[in-house]
Write a protein that holds these residues in place. Structure first.
Motif, mmCIF file in Angstrom:
data_model
loop_
_atom_site.group_PDB
_atom_site.id
_atom_site.type_symbol
_atom_site.label_atom_id
_atom_site.label_comp_id
_atom_site.label_asym_id
_atom_site.label_seq_id
_atom_site.Cartn_x
_atom_site.Cartn_y
_atom_site.Cartn_z
ATOM 1 N N THR A 60 28.902 8.954 -1.041
ATOM 2 C CA THR A 60 27.703 8.755 -1.857
ATOM 3 C C THR A 60 26.475 9.008 -0.994
ATOM 4 O OG1 THR A 60 27.618 6.402 -1.340
ATOM 5 C CG2 THR A 60 28.780 7.037 -3.353
ATOM 6 N N ASN A 61 25.385 9.335 -1.631
ATOM 7 C CA ASN A 61 24.103 9.472 -0.956
ATOM 8 C C ASN A 61 23.097 8.637 -1.751
ATOM 9 O OD1 ASN A 61 22.015 10.340 0.701
ATOM 10 N ND2 ASN A 61 21.637 12.164 -0.523
ATOM 11 N N VAL A 62 22.605 7.572 -1.137
ATOM 12 C CA VAL A 62 21.660 6.676 -1.795
ATOM 13 C C VAL A 62 20.254 7.023 -1.319
ATOM 14 C CG1 VAL A 62 20.971 4.278 -2.175
ATOM 15 C CG2 VAL A 62 23.395 4.859 -1.936
ATOM 16 N N SER A 63 19.367 7.310 -2.268
ATOM 17 C CA SER A 63 17.974 7.629 -1.958
ATOM 18 C C SER A 63 17.090 6.501 -2.457
ATOM 19 C CB SER A 63 17.552 8.922 -2.650
ATOM 20 O OG SER A 63 18.364 9.985 -2.246
ATOM 21 N N ARG A 64 16.149 6.108 -1.619
ATOM 22 C CA ARG A 64 15.208 5.057 -2.008
ATOM 23 C C ARG A 64 13.873 5.706 -2.333
ATOM 24 N NH1 ARG A 64 13.406 -0.421 1.206
ATOM 25 N NH2 ARG A 64 12.049 -1.115 -0.449
ATOM 26 N N HIS A 65 13.284 5.292 -3.438
ATOM 27 C CA HIS A 65 12.027 5.851 -3.898
ATOM 28 C C HIS A 65 10.985 4.743 -4.016
ATOM 29 C CE1 HIS A 65 14.471 9.308 -5.000
ATOM 30 N NE2 HIS A 65 15.272 8.466 -5.611
ATOM 31 N N THR A 66 9.781 5.013 -3.555
ATOM 32 C CA THR A 66 8.672 4.081 -3.691
ATOM 33 C C THR A 66 7.690 4.668 -4.696
ATOM 34 O OG1 THR A 66 8.924 3.387 -1.397
ATOM 35 C CG2 THR A 66 6.854 2.843 -2.477
ATOM 36 N N HIS A 67 7.314 3.858 -5.670
ATOM 37 C CA HIS A 67 6.381 4.291 -6.708
ATOM 38 C C HIS A 67 5.088 3.496 -6.568
ATOM 39 C CE1 HIS A 67 9.804 6.266 -8.623
ATOM 40 N NE2 HIS A 67 10.469 5.158 -8.385
ATOM 41 N N SER A 74 6.468 -0.304 -6.590
ATOM 42 C CA SER A 74 7.828 -0.631 -7.007
ATOM 43 C C SER A 74 8.786 0.292 -6.271
ATOM 44 C CB SER A 74 7.985 -0.478 -8.524
ATOM 45 O OG SER A 74 7.762 0.869 -8.900
ATOM 46 N N HIS A 75 9.987 -0.185 -6.125
ATOM 47 C CA HIS A 75 11.012 0.564 -5.415
ATOM 48 C C HIS A 75 12.195 0.778 -6.345
ATOM 49 C CE1 HIS A 75 8.881 -0.111 -1.650
ATOM 50 N NE2 HIS A 75 8.749 -1.376 -2.016
ATOM 51 N N SER A 76 12.803 1.926 -6.220
ATOM 52 C CA SER A 76 14.026 2.186 -6.965
ATOM 53 C C SER A 76 14.956 3.003 -6.074
ATOM 54 C CB SER A 76 13.732 2.947 -8.266
ATOM 55 O OG SER A 76 13.221 4.229 -7.978
ATOM 56 N N THR A 77 16.201 3.011 -6.432
ATOM 57 C CA THR A 77 17.169 3.815 -5.696
ATOM 58 C C THR A 77 17.924 4.689 -6.682
ATOM 59 O OG1 THR A 77 18.870 2.112 -5.862
ATOM 60 C CG2 THR A 77 17.511 2.074 -3.890
ATOM 61 N N SER A 78 18.416 5.786 -6.177
ATOM 62 C CA SER A 78 19.299 6.630 -6.975
ATOM 63 C C SER A 78 20.487 7.001 -6.096
ATOM 64 C CB SER A 78 18.576 7.876 -7.484
ATOM 65 O OG SER A 78 18.171 8.679 -6.400
ATOM 66 N N THR A 79 21.639 7.097 -6.705
ATOM 67 C CA THR A 79 22.855 7.412 -5.972
ATOM 68 C C THR A 79 23.416 8.725 -6.486
ATOM 69 O OG1 THR A 79 23.311 5.048 -5.745
ATOM 70 C CG2 THR A 79 25.139 6.566 -5.317
ATOM 71 N N THR A 80 23.751 9.606 -5.563
ATOM 72 C CA THR A 80 24.419 10.859 -5.887
ATOM 73 C C THR A 80 25.846 10.744 -5.372
ATOM 74 O OG1 THR A 80 22.305 11.993 -5.544
ATOM 75 C CG2 THR A 80 24.268 13.368 -5.717
ATOM 76 N N TYR A 81 26.790 11.151 -6.205
ATOM 77 C CA TYR A 81 28.211 10.998 -5.892
ATOM 78 C C TYR A 81 28.845 12.354 -5.608
ATOM 79 C CZ TYR A 81 27.323 6.503 -8.084
ATOM 80 O OH TYR A 81 26.811 5.281 -8.397
ATOM 81 N N GLY A 99 28.640 9.084 -11.694
ATOM 82 C CA GLY A 99 29.203 7.823 -11.211
ATOM 83 C C GLY A 99 30.522 7.488 -11.894
ATOM 84 N N ALA A 100 30.613 7.760 -13.202
ATOM 85 C CA ALA A 100 31.846 7.468 -13.944
ATOM 86 C C ALA A 100 32.995 8.332 -13.450
ATOM 87 C CB ALA A 100 31.623 7.683 -15.439
ATOM 88 N N GLU A 101 32.722 9.621 -13.222
ATOM 89 C CA GLU A 101 33.762 10.519 -12.716
ATOM 90 C C GLU A 101 34.201 10.093 -11.318
ATOM 91 O OE1 GLU A 101 32.114 14.542 -14.960
ATOM 92 O OE2 GLU A 101 31.282 13.953 -13.024
ATOM 93 N N TYR A 102 33.229 9.752 -10.487
ATOM 94 C CA TYR A 102 33.492 9.310 -9.115
ATOM 95 C C TYR A 102 34.394 8.077 -9.112
ATOM 96 C CZ TYR A 102 32.332 7.620 -4.388
ATOM 97 O OH TYR A 102 32.382 7.192 -3.089
ATOM 98 N N GLY A 103 34.110 7.139 -10.013
ATOM 99 C CA GLY A 103 34.862 5.891 -10.071
ATOM 100 C C GLY A 103 36.312 6.072 -10.491
ATOM 101 N N GLN A 104 36.616 7.174 -11.147
ATOM 102 C CA GLN A 104 37.989 7.396 -11.608
ATOM 103 C C GLN A 104 38.852 8.129 -10.589
ATOM 104 O OE1 GLN A 104 38.332 8.801 -15.580
ATOM 105 N NE2 GLN A 104 36.968 7.244 -16.370
ATOM 106 N N LEU A 105 38.246 8.549 -9.481
ATOM 107 C CA LEU A 105 38.996 9.253 -8.442
ATOM 108 C C LEU A 105 39.283 8.337 -7.266
ATOM 109 C CD1 LEU A 105 37.003 12.627 -8.245
ATOM 110 C CD2 LEU A 105 39.152 12.195 -9.459
ATOM 111 N N ALA A 106 40.418 8.569 -6.647
ATOM 112 C CA ALA A 106 40.750 7.861 -5.410
ATOM 113 C C ALA A 106 41.174 8.891 -4.380
ATOM 114 C CB ALA A 106 41.880 6.856 -5.643
ATOM 115 N N GLU A 107 40.793 8.649 -3.139
ATOM 116 C CA GLU A 107 41.217 9.563 -2.080
ATOM 117 C C GLU A 107 42.739 9.624 -2.066
ATOM 118 O OE1 GLU A 107 39.385 8.625 1.667
ATOM 119 O OE2 GLU A 107 37.367 8.849 0.840
#
Length: 127
Positions: A60-67, A74-81, A99-107
Motif C-alpha cells: 500500500t502507499n498512504v499519502s497524507r494531505h493537508t487542506h 484539516s488533514h486527510s489520507t488516501s491509500t493506493t493499493y 481496496g476491496a480487490e486488494y482485501g480479497q487477495l492473499a500473497e
C-alpha cells in the motif's frame, strides 16, 4: 521626494513572478492530464489477457494531505493499493487495485489474472 528602488522592483517583478507560478501550475496539470490520457489510450489498445499467475506481493502507499481553508487546517489520507503478480515465465507485473480487490487477495494465491495493459480486471483463485 523619496525614491524606493526596492518598491519599484517589487511592482515590476511581482506580476512576472505570479505569471511564472501560474504557468508552472497549469503546465503541471496539463502534463499529468496528458500522461493519464496516454496510459488510458495504451490500455484501451492493449489486448485483454487472462493468464495463470501467483500473487507474489501486496503493498500500500498512504499519502497524507493537508487542506487549508480560511484559518482551519484539516488533514486527510488516501491509500493506493498494489499487488504484484508472477507469471509461469517468471515475469512479474504490479497492478493498482481498489481496496476491496486488494482485501480479497492473499500473497501466494494462485489463479487466473485478467488484465488489460496496466489495468487490473480481476483475479479468479484456483482451488
Amino acid at each position: 521626494m523619496f525614491h524606493d528602488p526596492f518598491g519599484d522592483f517589487m511592482f515590476s517583478f511581482g506580476p512576472i513572478f505570479i505569471g511564472i507560478i501560474f504557468i508552472i501550475v497549469i503546465g503541471t496539470f496539463l502534463f499529468a492530464l496528458t500522461n493519464g490520457l496516454k496510459e488510458w489510450r495504451r490500455n484501451e489498445q492493449s489486448p485483454q489477457l487472462s493468464v495463470p499467475a501467483i500473487v507474489k506481493t501486496k503493498r500500500t502507499n498512504v499519502s497524507r494531505h493537508t487542506h487549508h481553508h480560511d484559518s482551519h487546517h484539516s488533514h486527510s489520507t488516501s491509500t493506493t493499493y498494489y499487488a504484484t503478480f508472477e507469471f509461469e515465465s517468471g515475469d512479474r507485473l504490479e497492478l493498482k487495485l481498489t481496496g476491496a480487490e486488494y482485501g480479497q487477495l492473499a500473497e501466494g494465491d494462485y489463479g487466473i489474472l485478467t488484465f488489460q495493459g496496466t489495468r487490473y480486471l480481476g483475479f479468479k483463485r484456483s482451488v
